[in-house]
Design a protein around this motif. Structure first.
Motif, PDB file in Angstrom:
ATOM      1  N   GLN A 176       0.838  -1.182   0.000  1.00 35.58           N
ATOM      2  CA  GLN A 176       0.000   0.000   0.000  1.00 35.58           C
ATOM      3  C   GLN A 176       0.884   1.246   0.000  1.00 35.58           C
ATOM      4  OE1 GLN A 176      -3.159  -0.411  -0.271  1.00 35.58           O
ATOM      5  NE2 GLN A 176      -4.133   1.457   0.343  1.00 35.58           N
ATOM      6  N   LEU A 177       0.624   2.135  -0.938  1.00 31.49           N
ATOM      7  CA  LEU A 177       1.382   3.379  -1.008  1.00 31.49           C
ATOM      8  C   LEU A 177       0.729   4.429  -0.111  1.00 31.49           C
ATOM      9  CD1 LEU A 177       2.005   3.606  -4.862  1.00 31.49           C
ATOM     10  CD2 LEU A 177       3.647   2.961  -3.113  1.00 31.49           C
ATOM     11  N   THR A 178       1.558   5.127   0.654  1.00 32.53           N
ATOM     12  CA  THR A 178       1.050   6.190   1.521  1.00 32.53           C
ATOM     13  C   THR A 178       0.733   7.422   0.684  1.00 32.53           C
ATOM     14  OG1 THR A 178       3.234   7.106   1.901  1.00 32.53           O
ATOM     15  CG2 THR A 178       2.502   5.357   3.416  1.00 32.53           C
ATOM     16  N   ALA A 179       0.005   8.357   1.291  1.00 30.13           N
ATOM     17  CA  ALA A 179      -0.322   9.611   0.607  1.00 30.13           C
ATOM     18  C   ALA A 179       0.959  10.350   0.215  1.00 30.13           C
ATOM     19  CB  ALA A 179      -1.205  10.488   1.488  1.00 30.13           C
ATOM     20  N   GLY A 180       1.940  10.323   1.101  1.00 31.90           N
ATOM     21  CA  GLY A 180       3.220  10.978   0.806  1.00 31.90           C
ATOM     22  C   GLY A 180       3.918  10.370  -0.400  1.00 31.90           C
ATOM     23  N   LYS A 181       3.848   9.050  -0.507  1.00 29.00           N
ATOM     24  CA  LYS A 181       4.466   8.393  -1.665  1.00 29.00           C
ATOM     25  C   LYS A 181       3.711   8.722  -2.948  1.00 29.00           C
ATOM     26  CE  LYS A 181       6.837   4.799   0.786  1.00 29.00           C
ATOM     27  NZ  LYS A 181       6.907   3.424   1.201  1.00 29.00           N
ATOM     28  N   HIS A 182       2.385   8.835  -2.865  1.00 25.15           N
ATOM     29  CA  HIS A 182       1.612   9.226  -4.047  1.00 25.15           C
ATOM     30  C   HIS A 182       2.008  10.628  -4.510  1.00 25.15           C
ATOM     31  CE1 HIS A 182      -1.161   5.942  -4.795  1.00 25.15           C
ATOM     32  NE2 HIS A 182      -1.311   5.805  -3.493  1.00 25.15           N
ATOM     33  N   VAL A 183       2.190  11.539  -3.560  1.00 23.20           N
ATOM     34  CA  VAL A 183       2.610  12.906  -3.906  1.00 23.20           C
ATOM     35  C   VAL A 183       3.989  12.871  -4.552  1.00 23.20           C
ATOM     36  CG1 VAL A 183       3.256  15.164  -2.952  1.00 23.20           C
ATOM     37  CG2 VAL A 183       1.161  14.021  -2.169  1.00 23.20           C
ATOM     38  N   TRP A 184       4.895  12.107  -3.976  1.00 22.65           N
ATOM     39  CA  TRP A 184       6.255  11.980  -4.517  1.00 22.65           C
ATOM     40  C   TRP A 184       6.208  11.409  -5.936  1.00 22.65           C
ATOM     41  CZ3 TRP A 184      10.755  13.900  -4.435  1.00 22.65           C
ATOM     42  CH2 TRP A 184      11.876  13.195  -4.854  1.00 22.65           C
ATOM     43  N   ILE A 185       5.413  10.385  -6.147  1.00 24.11           N
ATOM     44  CA  ILE A 185       5.283   9.770  -7.474  1.00 24.11           C
ATOM     45  C   ILE A 185       4.700  10.776  -8.460  1.00 24.11           C
ATOM     46  CG2 ILE A 185       4.018   8.016  -8.789  1.00 24.11           C
ATOM     47  CD1 ILE A 185       4.378   6.180  -6.300  1.00 24.11           C
ATOM     48  N   LEU A 186       3.712  11.540  -8.032  1.00 20.45           N
ATOM     49  CA  LEU A 186       3.128  12.564  -8.902  1.00 20.45           C
ATOM     50  C   LEU A 186       4.156  13.622  -9.276  1.00 20.45           C
ATOM     51  CD1 LEU A 186       0.607  13.603 -10.341  1.00 20.45           C
ATOM     52  CD2 LEU A 186       0.020  14.827  -8.235  1.00 20.45           C
ATOM     53  N   CYS A 187       4.974  14.031  -8.317  1.00 23.25           N
ATOM     54  CA  CYS A 187       6.035  15.010  -8.604  1.00 23.25           C
ATOM     55  C   CYS A 187       7.052  14.445  -9.594  1.00 23.25           C
ATOM     56  CB  CYS A 187       6.738  15.440  -7.320  1.00 23.25           C
ATOM     57  SG  CYS A 187       5.720  16.457  -6.244  1.00 23.25           S
ATOM     58  N   LEU A 188       7.441  13.193  -9.399  1.00 20.21           N
ATOM     59  CA  LEU A 188       8.369  12.549 -10.339  1.00 20.21           C
ATOM     60  C   LEU A 188       7.748  12.441 -11.728  1.00 20.21           C
ATOM     61  CD1 LEU A 188       9.845   9.628  -8.190  1.00 20.21           C
ATOM     62  CD2 LEU A 188      11.015  11.707  -8.934  1.00 20.21           C
ATOM     63  N   ALA A 189       6.479  12.065 -11.775  1.00 17.97           N
ATOM     64  CA  ALA A 189       5.788  11.938 -13.059  1.00 17.97           C
ATOM     65  C   ALA A 189       5.723  13.278 -13.774  1.00 17.97           C
ATOM     66  CB  ALA A 189       4.376  11.381 -12.846  1.00 17.97           C
ATOM     67  N   PHE A 190       5.407  14.334 -13.033  1.00 15.16           N
ATOM     68  CA  PHE A 190       5.337  15.662 -13.633  1.00 15.16           C
ATOM     69  C   PHE A 190       6.703  16.108 -14.143  1.00 15.16           C
ATOM     70  CE2 PHE A 190       5.690  20.298 -13.299  1.00 15.16           C
ATOM     71  CZ  PHE A 190       4.767  20.661 -14.269  1.00 15.16           C
ATOM     72  N   GLY A 191       7.735  15.906 -13.335  1.00 14.36           N
ATOM     73  CA  GLY A 191       9.090  16.294 -13.753  1.00 14.36           C
ATOM     74  C   GLY A 191       9.543  15.545 -15.000  1.00 14.36           C
ATOM     75  N   ASN A 192       9.267  14.246 -15.038  1.00 15.43           N
ATOM     76  CA  ASN A 192       9.631  13.449 -16.203  1.00 15.43           C
ATOM     77  C   ASN A 192       8.841  13.892 -17.431  1.00 15.43           C
ATOM     78  OD1 ASN A 192      11.069  11.075 -17.362  1.00 15.43           O
ATOM     79  ND2 ASN A 192       8.971  10.405 -17.723  1.00 15.43           N
ATOM     80  N   ALA A 193       7.539  14.072 -17.258  1.00 14.19           N
ATOM     81  CA  ALA A 193       6.692  14.492 -18.376  1.00 14.19           C
ATOM     82  C   ALA A 193       7.124  15.850 -18.893  1.00 14.19           C
ATOM     83  CB  ALA A 193       5.226  14.534 -17.933  1.00 14.19           C
ATOM     84  N   MET A 194       7.383  16.776 -17.994  1.00 10.46           N
ATOM     85  CA  MET A 194       7.786  18.118 -18.390  1.00 10.46           C
ATOM     86  C   MET A 194       9.088  18.077 -19.190  1.00 10.46           C
ATOM     87  SD  MET A 194       7.008  21.295 -18.126  1.00 10.46           S
ATOM     88  CE  MET A 194       6.840  22.492 -16.864  1.00 10.46           C
ATOM     89  N   SER A 195      10.078  17.356 -18.689  1.00 11.47           N
ATOM     90  CA  SER A 195      11.370  17.323 -19.385  1.00 11.47           C
ATOM     91  C   SER A 195      11.261  16.623 -20.734  1.00 11.47           C
ATOM     92  CB  SER A 195      12.440  16.670 -18.512  1.00 11.47           C
ATOM     93  OG  SER A 195      12.129  15.320 -18.249  1.00 11.47           O
ATOM     94  N   GLU A 196      10.565  15.499 -20.795  1.00 10.53           N
ATOM     95  CA  GLU A 196      10.454  14.780 -22.063  1.00 10.53           C
ATOM     96  C   GLU A 196       9.624  15.555 -23.085  1.00 10.53           C
ATOM     97  OE1 GLU A 196       9.167  10.744 -21.397  1.00 10.53           O
ATOM     98  OE2 GLU A 196      11.166  10.139 -20.766  1.00 10.53           O
ATOM     99  N   GLU A 197       8.555  16.194 -22.649  1.00  9.46           N
ATOM    100  CA  GLU A 197       7.724  16.950 -23.585  1.00  9.46           C
ATOM    101  C   GLU A 197       8.435  18.201 -24.084  1.00  9.46           C
ATOM    102  OE1 GLU A 197       5.010  15.875 -25.053  1.00  9.46           O
ATOM    103  OE2 GLU A 197       5.208  14.062 -23.857  1.00  9.46           O
ATOM    104  N   VAL A 198       9.129  18.896 -23.202  1.00 12.45           N
ATOM    105  CA  VAL A 198       9.841  20.099 -23.625  1.00 12.45           C
ATOM    106  C   VAL A 198      10.935  19.745 -24.625  1.00 12.45           C
ATOM    107  CG1 VAL A 198      11.412  21.919 -22.832  1.00 12.45           C
ATOM    108  CG2 VAL A 198       9.271  21.509 -21.623  1.00 12.45           C
ATOM    109  N   VAL A 199      11.665  18.670 -24.364  1.00 12.00           N
ATOM    110  CA  VAL A 199      12.748  18.277 -25.277  1.00 12.00           C
ATOM    111  C   VAL A 199      12.196  17.685 -26.571  1.00 12.00           C
ATOM    112  CG1 VAL A 199      14.695  16.699 -25.595  1.00 12.00           C
ATOM    113  CG2 VAL A 199      14.468  17.975 -23.468  1.00 12.00           C
ATOM    114  N   SER A 200      11.336  16.675 -26.461  1.00 14.83           N
ATOM    115  CA  SER A 200      10.877  15.950 -27.657  1.00 14.83           C
ATOM    116  C   SER A 200       9.926  16.762 -28.518  1.00 14.83           C
ATOM    117  CB  SER A 200      10.189  14.643 -27.261  1.00 14.83           C
ATOM    118  OG  SER A 200      11.123  13.771 -26.679  1.00 14.83           O
ATOM    119  N   ARG A 201       8.924  17.351 -27.903  1.00 15.94           N
ATOM    120  CA  ARG A 201       7.932  18.082 -28.678  1.00 15.94           C
ATOM    121  C   ARG A 201       8.248  19.574 -28.726  1.00 15.94           C
ATOM    122  NH1 ARG A 201       7.415  12.962 -28.086  1.00 15.94           N
ATOM    123  NH2 ARG A 201       6.630  13.065 -25.982  1.00 15.94           N
ATOM    124  N   GLY A 202       8.541  20.171 -27.589  1.00 17.96           N
ATOM    125  CA  GLY A 202       8.754  21.610 -27.536  1.00 17.96           C
ATOM    126  C   GLY A 202       9.984  22.081 -28.271  1.00 17.96           C
TER     127      GLY A 202
END
Length: 119
Positions: A1-27
């Motif tokens: 079971q993932l804690t709320a804190g881990k969900h927030v951390w995962i969301l932050c990692l997902a956003f950072g990864n998405a932002m970097s990949e989208e800016v480089v690949s598409r942007g």
């Protein structure tokens, strides 16, 4: 079971990864292929999607199946960038996908640790 804190951390990692990949690949890459390279939107999108797929060769799913899936996904994100007139929609879509992938990997790793400890 993932804690709320881990969900927030995962969301932050997902956003950072998405932002970097989208800016480089598409942007950057997609835009420069069209503007500086003089390529059509479709050709530029194909090239950026293919390179995005190849960059994911060693990421789940592994190998050429992963390259194919990531290339198709890269193509769709390129189309979303064009039709959405910017990177907001691709970044949001990529963040959501990465969140679910990262959460699934985290759950699997936690289950594997528990199994090793015999819990």
């Amino acid at each position: 079971q993932l804690t709320a804190g881990k969900h927030v951390w995962i969301l932050c990692l997902a956003f950072g990864n998405a932002m970097s990949e989208e800016v480089v690949s598409r942007g950057f890459f997609h835009y420069e292929l069209m503007e500086s390279g003089g390529l059509s939107r479709c050709v530029a999108n194909f090239i950026q999607a293919s390179s995005f797929g190849l960059a994911h060769y060693h990421i789940l799913p592994l190998g050429w199946a992963g390259v194919f899936l990531a290339s198709v996904y890269g193509w769709m994100m390129g189309e979303l960038m064009f039709y959405g007139e910017g990177l907001y929609i691709p970044i949001l879509a990529h963040t959501i996908l990465d969140y679910f992938i990262f959460a699934a990997v985290a759950r699997k790793k936690m289950a594997d640790k528990k199994e090793k400890r015999g819990i």
